[in-house]
Design a protein around this motif. Sequence first.
Motif, PDB file in Angstrom:
ATOM      1  N   ALA A   1     -12.299  -8.112   3.077  1.00  0.00           N
ATOM      2  CA  ALA A   1     -12.125  -7.559   1.732  1.00  0.00           C
ATOM      3  C   ALA A   1     -10.659  -7.641   1.310  1.00  0.00           C
ATOM      4  N   ALA A   2      -9.736  -7.345   2.224  1.00  0.00           N
ATOM      5  CA  ALA A   2      -8.306  -7.464   1.923  1.00  0.00           C
ATOM      6  C   ALA A   2      -7.940  -8.913   1.645  1.00  0.00           C
ATOM      7  N   GLU A   3      -8.538  -9.812   2.381  1.00  0.00           N
ATOM      8  CA  GLU A   3      -8.278 -11.239   2.174  1.00  0.00           C
ATOM      9  C   GLU A   3      -8.727 -11.681   0.786  1.00  0.00           C
ATOM     10  N   ARG A   4      -9.782 -11.035   0.274  1.00  0.00           N
ATOM     11  CA  ARG A   4     -10.264 -11.351  -1.075  1.00  0.00           C
ATOM     12  C   ARG A   4      -9.400 -10.707  -2.165  1.00  0.00           C
ATOM     13  N   GLY A   5      -8.429  -9.895  -1.766  1.00  0.00           N
ATOM     14  CA  GLY A   5      -7.514  -9.311  -2.742  1.00  0.00           C
ATOM     15  C   GLY A   5      -7.648  -7.811  -2.928  1.00  0.00           C
ATOM     16  N   GLU A   6      -8.540  -7.160  -2.196  1.00  0.00           N
ATOM     17  CA  GLU A   6      -8.718  -5.717  -2.348  1.00  0.00           C
ATOM     18  C   GLU A   6      -7.655  -4.956  -1.567  1.00  0.00           C
ATOM     19  N   ARG A   7      -7.296  -3.778  -2.092  1.00  0.00           N
ATOM     20  CA  ARG A   7      -6.425  -2.848  -1.370  1.00  0.00           C
ATOM     21  C   ARG A   7      -7.323  -1.784  -0.780  1.00  0.00           C
ATOM     22  N   ILE A   8      -7.161  -1.497   0.489  1.00  0.00           N
ATOM     23  CA  ILE A   8      -8.013  -0.546   1.183  1.00  0.00           C
ATOM     24  C   ILE A   8      -7.160   0.625   1.651  1.00  0.00           C
ATOM     25  N   THR A   9      -7.569   1.846   1.292  1.00  0.00           N
ATOM     26  CA  THR A   9      -6.910   3.056   1.770  1.00  0.00           C
ATOM     27  C   THR A   9      -7.708   3.580   2.949  1.00  0.00           C
ATOM     28  N   VAL A  10      -7.036   3.776   4.067  1.00  0.00           N
ATOM     29  CA  VAL A  10      -7.683   4.298   5.267  1.00  0.00           C
ATOM     30  C   VAL A  10      -7.363   5.791   5.347  1.00  0.00           C
ATOM     31  N   THR A  11      -8.414   6.609   5.506  1.00  0.00           N
ATOM     32  CA  THR A  11      -8.223   8.056   5.575  1.00  0.00           C
ATOM     33  C   THR A  11      -8.578   8.577   6.957  1.00  0.00           C
ATOM     34  N   LYS A  12      -7.963   9.699   7.305  1.00  0.00           N
ATOM     35  CA  LYS A  12      -8.256  10.373   8.565  1.00  0.00           C
ATOM     36  C   LYS A  12      -8.315  11.861   8.245  1.00  0.00           C
ATOM     37  N   ASN A  13      -9.439  12.474   8.572  1.00  0.00           N
ATOM     38  CA  ASN A  13      -9.652  13.881   8.250  1.00  0.00           C
ATOM     39  C   ASN A  13      -9.455  14.158   6.756  1.00  0.00           C
ATOM     40  N   GLY A  14      -9.870  13.208   5.931  1.00  0.00           N
ATOM     41  CA  GLY A  14      -9.834  13.381   4.486  1.00  0.00           C
ATOM     42  C   GLY A  14      -8.510  13.109   3.807  1.00  0.00           C
ATOM     43  N   ARG A  15      -7.484  12.738   4.559  1.00  0.00           N
ATOM     44  CA  ARG A  15      -6.197  12.445   3.916  1.00  0.00           C
ATOM     45  C   ARG A  15      -5.797  10.995   4.179  1.00  0.00           C
ATOM     46  N   PRO A  16      -5.203  10.339   3.184  1.00  0.00           N
ATOM     47  CA  PRO A  16      -4.791   8.943   3.354  1.00  0.00           C
ATOM     48  C   PRO A  16      -3.714   8.811   4.424  1.00  0.00           C
ATOM     49  N   VAL A  17      -3.895   7.824   5.314  1.00  0.00           N
ATOM     50  CA  VAL A  17      -2.894   7.593   6.360  1.00  0.00           C
ATOM     51  C   VAL A  17      -2.343   6.170   6.340  1.00  0.00           C
ATOM     52  N   ALA A  18      -3.049   5.248   5.666  1.00  0.00           N
ATOM     53  CA  ALA A  18      -2.578   3.865   5.630  1.00  0.00           C
ATOM     54  C   ALA A  18      -3.195   3.144   4.441  1.00  0.00           C
ATOM     55  N   VAL A  19      -2.495   2.113   3.996  1.00  0.00           N
ATOM     56  CA  VAL A  19      -3.020   1.242   2.954  1.00  0.00           C
ATOM     57  C   VAL A  19      -2.977  -0.181   3.487  1.00  0.00           C
ATOM     58  N   LEU A  20      -4.106  -0.833   3.452  1.00  0.00           N
ATOM     59  CA  LEU A  20      -4.214  -2.226   3.875  1.00  0.00           C
ATOM     60  C   LEU A  20      -4.215  -3.060   2.602  1.00  0.00           C
ATOM     61  N   ALA A  21      -3.253  -3.950   2.469  1.00  0.00           N
ATOM     62  CA  ALA A  21      -3.123  -4.739   1.249  1.00  0.00           C
ATOM     63  C   ALA A  21      -3.000  -6.212   1.597  1.00  0.00           C
ATOM     64  N   PRO A  22      -3.417  -7.073   0.673  1.00  0.00           N
ATOM     65  CA  PRO A  22      -3.288  -8.515   0.922  1.00  0.00           C
ATOM     66  C   PRO A  22      -1.818  -8.920   1.073  1.00  0.00           C
ATOM     67  N   VAL A  23      -1.571  -9.953   1.856  1.00  0.00           N
ATOM     68  CA  VAL A  23      -0.217 -10.471   2.010  1.00  0.00           C
ATOM     69  C   VAL A  23       0.253 -10.960   0.644  1.00  0.00           C
ATOM     70  N   GLY A  24       1.511 -10.671   0.324  1.00  0.00           N
ATOM     71  CA  GLY A  24       2.059 -11.077  -0.958  1.00  0.00           C
ATOM     72  C   GLY A  24       1.885 -10.020  -2.017  1.00  0.00           C
ATOM     73  N   ASP A  25       1.192  -8.915  -1.679  1.00  0.00           N
ATOM     74  CA  ASP A  25       1.046  -7.811  -2.607  1.00  0.00           C
ATOM     75  C   ASP A  25       2.410  -7.143  -2.760  1.00  0.00           C
ATOM     76  N   GLU A  26       2.485  -6.062  -3.500  1.00  0.00           N
ATOM     77  CA  GLU A  26       3.768  -5.418  -3.764  1.00  0.00           C
ATOM     78  C   GLU A  26       4.544  -5.156  -2.480  1.00  0.00           C
ATOM     79  N   VAL A  27       5.847  -5.255  -2.587  1.00  0.00           N
ATOM     80  CA  VAL A  27       6.725  -5.055  -1.435  1.00  0.00           C
ATOM     81  C   VAL A  27       6.915  -3.563  -1.220  1.00  0.00           C
ATOM     82  N   LEU A  28       6.882  -3.133   0.031  1.00  0.00           N
ATOM     83  CA  LEU A  28       7.083  -1.726   0.351  1.00  0.00           C
ATOM     84  C   LEU A  28       8.524  -1.329   0.063  1.00  0.00           C
ATOM     85  N   PRO A  29       8.756  -0.091  -0.370  1.00  0.00           N
ATOM     86  CA  PRO A  29      10.129   0.339  -0.657  1.00  0.00           C
ATOM     87  C   PRO A  29      10.974   0.412   0.610  1.00  0.00           C
TER      88      PRO A  29
END
Length: 85
Positions: free
Chosen positions: A18-46
């Motif tokens: 799904a990420a390869e197709r261009g989707e951004r995936i938010t991974v949650t743990k115990n109901g809170r976001p802990v990571a974002v999986l994004a396609p390569v070339g997506d926005e640069v992290l600060p």
Amino acid sequence: METTAREFNQNASKILAAAERGERITVTKNGRPVAVLAPVGDEVLPVPPYPADSMGEDDEAPVFHSAAPVDWSAGRGGYLEGFGA
């Protein structure tokens, strides 16, 4: 798209596709976001406000000093008590 850490663990290949197709995936743990999986070339992290060099030093980072130097030579009965000294 949002997924739990457990679902990510069990369906990693589908989620990566799904990420390869261009989707951004938010991974949650115990109901809170802990990571974002994004396609390569997506926005640069600060960049952190105080980036460090490979040795962890930065001349512009704040430095905190104690009020008085610590005398580590006190030995038994001093600062080293409880550490087997």
